[in-house]
Motif scaffolding. Structure first.
Motif, PDB file in Angstrom:
ATOM      1  N   PHE A 134       0.837  -1.203   0.000  1.00 13.04           N
ATOM      2  CA  PHE A 134       0.000   0.000   0.000  1.00 13.04           C
ATOM      3  C   PHE A 134       0.875   1.259   0.000  1.00 13.04           C
ATOM      4  O   PHE A 134       1.982   1.250   0.549  1.00 13.04           O
ATOM      5  N   PRO A 135       0.374   2.367  -0.549  1.00 15.86           N
ATOM      6  CA  PRO A 135      -0.835   2.441  -1.372  1.00 15.86           C
ATOM      7  C   PRO A 135      -0.559   1.913  -2.770  1.00 15.86           C
ATOM      8  O   PRO A 135       0.595   1.901  -3.217  1.00 15.86           O
ATOM      9  N   TYR A 136      -1.562   1.489  -3.465  1.00 18.85           N
ATOM     10  CA  TYR A 136      -1.418   0.999  -4.830  1.00 18.85           C
ATOM     11  C   TYR A 136      -2.190   1.929  -5.766  1.00 18.85           C
ATOM     12  O   TYR A 136      -3.117   2.640  -5.343  1.00 18.85           O
ATOM     13  N   ALA A 137      -1.802   1.926  -7.012  1.00 10.88           N
ATOM     14  CA  ALA A 137      -2.444   2.799  -8.003  1.00 10.88           C
ATOM     15  C   ALA A 137      -3.766   2.183  -8.434  1.00 10.88           C
ATOM     16  O   ALA A 137      -3.803   1.065  -8.947  1.00 10.88           O
ATOM     17  N   ASN A 138      -4.861   2.908  -8.186  1.00 14.83           N
ATOM     18  CA  ASN A 138      -6.172   2.420  -8.589  1.00 14.83           C
ATOM     19  C   ASN A 138      -6.808   3.295  -9.669  1.00 14.83           C
ATOM     20  O   ASN A 138      -8.010   3.242  -9.901  1.00 14.83           O
TER      21      ASN A 138
END
Length: 367
Positions: free
Chosen positions: A88-92
């Motif tokens: 985290f964080p991940y690209a959404n």
């Protein structure tokens, strides 16, 4: 969307092992950690396991801060040496220039589905065919009660050896009784049993348990795993006829042992005189051997809907056949007397097979 899609109590046990740093082989992708973040706070913790468990038993119908599915940009580089936080964080999302045809690919992750069992078409998760699985039996004492009386079913199992998780739904007749409460075993390994009446089905009490230490648990043959209290609203002559394991076929009643092997859960009511009444399992029944555990001799009983050929095979934990009985048996209950002879103590399985039926139970030899 269906938040319960793909969820299981065994997956919670595996998730707990991962949180404890035990590196379970079942967790092999950072996407599984993203699936475990049930409150979308960019971490995978015991709180997430609790939230997933509430969905499993039906006391919650959605995740409090998450959608059922989240999406990760396929081009986002996730760590190969991942833990409960560093994915985290991940690209959404993605930024596109629209002066030409452009594409953005995403990986869909079902929230709560740690082991990747979700149906992408979002169909309900129903109980799977477990006829060829091994079985574990929970026993309760049969009896009669009068209207207005409260009664408690104490569930025991002589087969609960080295198990790590179980989940089941106990169906009961609401026209005959009212649910009062579930009483968990206060042993440290069993006290975290979660239960509740399903929000979708008030005739069903659901149970979910996994070992918080990431280790297998064994119960003594006479030890109460958990108890359920009811109040009778009418006179009841035979309790065994008013309960079943998931008669609605909507919930996987299963247990897993330390080797990740699945077991079908069977319910038997034991009459005061010591005989057992098995809850409906078709016209065929493979009953628990008596006595169990045993030292020298035991009796294996089974019931057939008509006269036919059947084979009873006893195997050790390596799958090696140690005894076999093949014969033409009459309609109704038959029994086979089996002597231990020179076999070592330990766990053994016995399997009844006909042309259209197969079932397996376990038994224990002690010195």
């Amino acid at each position: 969307t269906l938040p319960a899609n793909g969820l299981s109590t065994f997956a919670l046990y595996i998730g707990q092992q991962f949180i404890l740093g035990m590196d379970p082989v079942e967790i092999h992708s950072p996407y599984q950690v993203i699936a475990g973040d049930a409150n979308c706070n960019n971490s995978f913790t015991a709180l997430d396991l609790f939230l997933i468990q509430q969905i499993i038993i039906g006391t919650a119908t959605e995740f409090p801060s998450c959608p059922s599915w989240v999406f990760v940009n396929e081009d986002h580089a996730l760590p190969t040496d991942f833990n409960t936080y560093n994915v985290f964080p991940y690209a959404n999302s993605d930024t596109l220039q629209l002066n030409q045809d452009s594409y953005a690919n995403f990986v869909g992750v079902k929230v709560g589905d740690i082991l990747g069992n979700a149906n992408p078409q979002n169909k309900p998760t129903i109980a799977v065919d477990t006829r060829n699985r091994s079985e574990i039996t929970f026993n309760a004492l049969n009896g009669a009660v009068r209207a207005g009386e409260t009664f408690t079913l104490d569930f025991t199992s002589s087969e609960f050896e080295d198990f790590v998780s179980f989940q089941m739904a106990l169906d009961f007749h609401t026209d005959k009784m009212k649910f009062v409460e579930v009483i968990a075993n206060q042993d440290a390994e069993m006290a975290n049993l979660i239960s509740g009446v399903s929000a979708r089905n008030e005739r069903q009490v659901r149970f979910s348990w996994f070992n918080l230490d990431g280790q297998p648990t064994t119960l003594k043959a006479d030890e109460t795993a958990f108890s359920v209290k009811f109040e009778a609203t009418t006179d009841i002559a035979d309790l065994s006829k008013l309960f079943a394991i998931d008669m609605f076929d909507t919930f996987n009643a299963e247990a897993h042992n330390q080797y990740s092997e699945p077991f079908k859960i069977v319910l038997e009511f034991v009459n005061p005189e010591g005989t057992a009444t098995e809850i409906a399992n078709g016209d065929y029944k493979l009953l628990q051997n008596i006595p169990n555990p045993f030292t020298n001799n035991t009796t294996i009983r089974f019931e057939l809907p008509e006269a036919m050929k059947a084979k009873l095979v006893v195997t050790n934990t390596l799958g090696q056949v140690v005894a076999e009985f093949a014969n033409a048996y009459p309609k109704g209950i038959s029994q086979v007397e089996w002597k231990r002879n020179d076999l070592p103590s330990g766990l053994y399985n016995y399997t009844l097979t006909t042309d259209s039926f197969s079932a397996t139970r376990s038994m224990i030899i002690i010195d």
